[in-house]
Design an enzyme around this catalytic site. Structure first.
Site, PDB file in Angstrom:
ATOM      1  N   GLY A  87      34.956  41.512  49.096  1.00 13.72           N
ATOM      2  CA  GLY A  87      35.623  42.219  47.994  1.00 13.72           C
ATOM      3  C   GLY A  87      35.589  43.732  48.122  1.00 13.72           C
ATOM      4  N   GLY A 104      36.071  43.693  32.496  1.00 12.57           N
ATOM      5  CA  GLY A 104      35.358  44.951  32.766  1.00 12.57           C
ATOM      6  C   GLY A 104      36.214  45.809  33.680  1.00 12.57           C
ATOM      7  N   ARG A 105      35.524  46.626  34.484  1.00 10.56           N
ATOM      8  CA  ARG A 105      36.271  47.564  35.332  1.00 10.56           C
ATOM      9  C   ARG A 105      37.142  46.863  36.370  1.00 10.56           C
ATOM     10  NH1 ARG A 105      31.171  51.534  35.216  1.00 10.56           N
ATOM     11  NH2 ARG A 105      30.125  49.583  35.563  1.00 10.56           N
ATOM     12  N   ILE A 106      36.607  45.816  37.005  1.00 12.06           N
ATOM     13  CA  ILE A 106      37.381  45.152  38.066  1.00 12.06           C
ATOM     14  C   ILE A 106      38.472  44.272  37.448  1.00 12.06           C
ATOM     15  CG2 ILE A 106      37.267  43.574  40.030  1.00 12.06           C
ATOM     16  CD1 ILE A 106      34.344  44.600  40.452  1.00 12.06           C
ATOM     17  N   ARG A 122      33.122  38.357  26.921  1.00  8.74           N
ATOM     18  CA  ARG A 122      32.129  37.844  25.963  1.00  8.74           C
ATOM     19  C   ARG A 122      31.797  38.860  24.876  1.00  8.74           C
ATOM     20  NH1 ARG A 122      27.054  36.619  30.041  1.00  8.74           N
ATOM     21  NH2 ARG A 122      26.861  38.713  30.847  1.00  8.74           N
ATOM     22  N   GLU A 174      25.693  31.272  49.703  1.00 10.99           N
ATOM     23  CA  GLU A 174      26.146  32.098  50.840  1.00 10.99           C
ATOM     24  C   GLU A 174      25.022  32.270  51.845  1.00 10.99           C
ATOM     25  OE1 GLU A 174      28.047  35.711  49.496  1.00 10.99           O
ATOM     26  OE2 GLU A 174      29.126  34.601  47.967  1.00 10.99           O
ATOM     27  N   HIS A 233      32.993  36.979  51.380  1.00  9.50           N
ATOM     28  CA  HIS A 233      32.445  37.999  50.456  1.00  9.50           C
ATOM     29  C   HIS A 233      32.800  39.420  50.922  1.00  9.50           C
ATOM     30  CE1 HIS A 233      29.057  38.648  47.311  1.00  9.50           C
ATOM     31  NE2 HIS A 233      29.883  39.679  47.299  1.00  9.50           N
TER      32      HIS A 233
END
Ligand code: DGY
Length: 322
Positions: free
Chosen positions: A290, A158-160, A181, A270, A288
């Site tokens: 990102g 996808g975008r990332i 997928r 988490e 976490h």
């Protein structure tokens, strides 16, 4: 007409809070301490809109608030919505929105940083240095591996995933293969090629990076069997969602040296990080982060506000999830 009341569950960057205050009646969280379940439930009975984020587990009990719900929209700060019971939200008519698009670069940058950290064994070296065990420059111990000519396998183009593929290929000379997928209609970079299965990707890649959503279909997508397909010198990078990887299986693979290393920004429970992971020196662990740049967090916040503004102006929010 009275301004809609927005309850915000976390401390937001100042420009986002200022914009919210100029548009709504706002209850801010000055401390950034997460709300308890009770506090989230109460918020659902007092707010017209709730601005929450990952870690605020919006389950059916909270969403329905014992039949006393006043909240009509949940503006999530972040792309992933796996912490929100979307089915219940849909059933009871609560709109859910997210903030896609603005965190691709920050997250891809961090995935690239984890690739570098893992392949160059940065944590291992830094820990040794901090313990005072560094005896000076040496030539042949603790060597990492180079990226040029190696293969990056992206699961979830996808975008990332796309932004990472560009960095890895154009910046670091890596070949890129990917599995998605659904069919990727416009290949992100023409040099990347699709493989037929996740298993094929696991066996071929020198670095596997995960960029799939944290939905039920992806729970433990990477477990013992798929880890066993990886090359002994390969690295696993996860900046997606913790439960995409079976953490216990990954710990076993790392302990056994079945793969060379891992870079993790997300964890199954988490903020709990298993002690066995913390004890390992062939894994880089981040909390976490990102999307955690100031610029990105402001852009995400503004996107959440855009969604609220549209909703309360009786328009379809630009990033409505359902
Ligand atoms: C997201 O956007 O889903 C991140 O994981 C939180 O920043």
């Amino acid at each position: 007409m009275a301004r809609p009341k927005i309850i915000v569950t976390r401390k937001l960057p100042e420009p986002v809070e200022a914009r919210l205050k100029s548009l709504f009646t706002v209850a801010l969280n000055p401390t950034d301490a997460p709300f308890s379940k009770e506090k989230l439930t109460t918020a659902m009975t007092r707010a017209d809109g709730l601005l929450c984020t990952f870690g605020d587990k919006m389950d059916a009990d909270i969403l329905t608030a014992n039949g006393k719900r006043s909240t009509k929209i949940i503006a999530n700060f972040g792309v992933g919505t796996n912490h929100i019971d979307l089915e219940t939200a849909e059933d009871i008519g609560v709109v859910v929105t997210n903030t896609p698009g603005v965190l691709n670069d920050a997250t891809a940058d961090l995935a690239m940083a984890l690739i570098l950290a893992s392949t160059r064994r940065m944590y291992f070296h830094e820990a040794r240095l901090r313990r005072g065990e560094w005896g000076g420059f040496d030539i042949s111990s603790g060597l990492g591996s180079s990226l040029r000519g190696k293969t990056l396998g992206v699961i979830g183009m996808g975008r990332i995933g796309t932004a990472l593929a560009q960095r890895a290929h154009f910046g670091f000379g890596m070949k890129v293969i990917y599995f998605n997928r659904s069919k990727v209609l416009v290949p992100s970079i023409s040099e990347a090629h699709a493989v037929e299965s996740i298993n094929a990707l696991m066996a071929e890649a020198d670095v596997v990076s995960l960029h799939v959503p944290g939905d039920v279909d992806n729970h433990h997508l990477i477990g013992t069997e798929r880890l066993a397909l990886m090359k002994p010198g390969a690295h696993l990078i996860n900046t997606a969602r913790g439960d995409v990887v079976d953490e216990a299986a990954l710990i076993s693979a790392l302990e056994a040296g079945a793969i060379a290393g891992a870079g993790l920004d997300v964890f199954e429970q988490e903020p709990r990080v298993p002690e066995a992971l913390v004890a390992l020196e062939n894994v880089t662990l981040l909390p976490h982060i990102g999307s955690a740049t100031l610029e990105t967090r402001i852009a995400m916040g503004m996107r959440a506000v855009d969604n609220l503004v549209a909703f309360f102006a009786d328009k379809v929010p630009p990033h409505q999830v359902m």
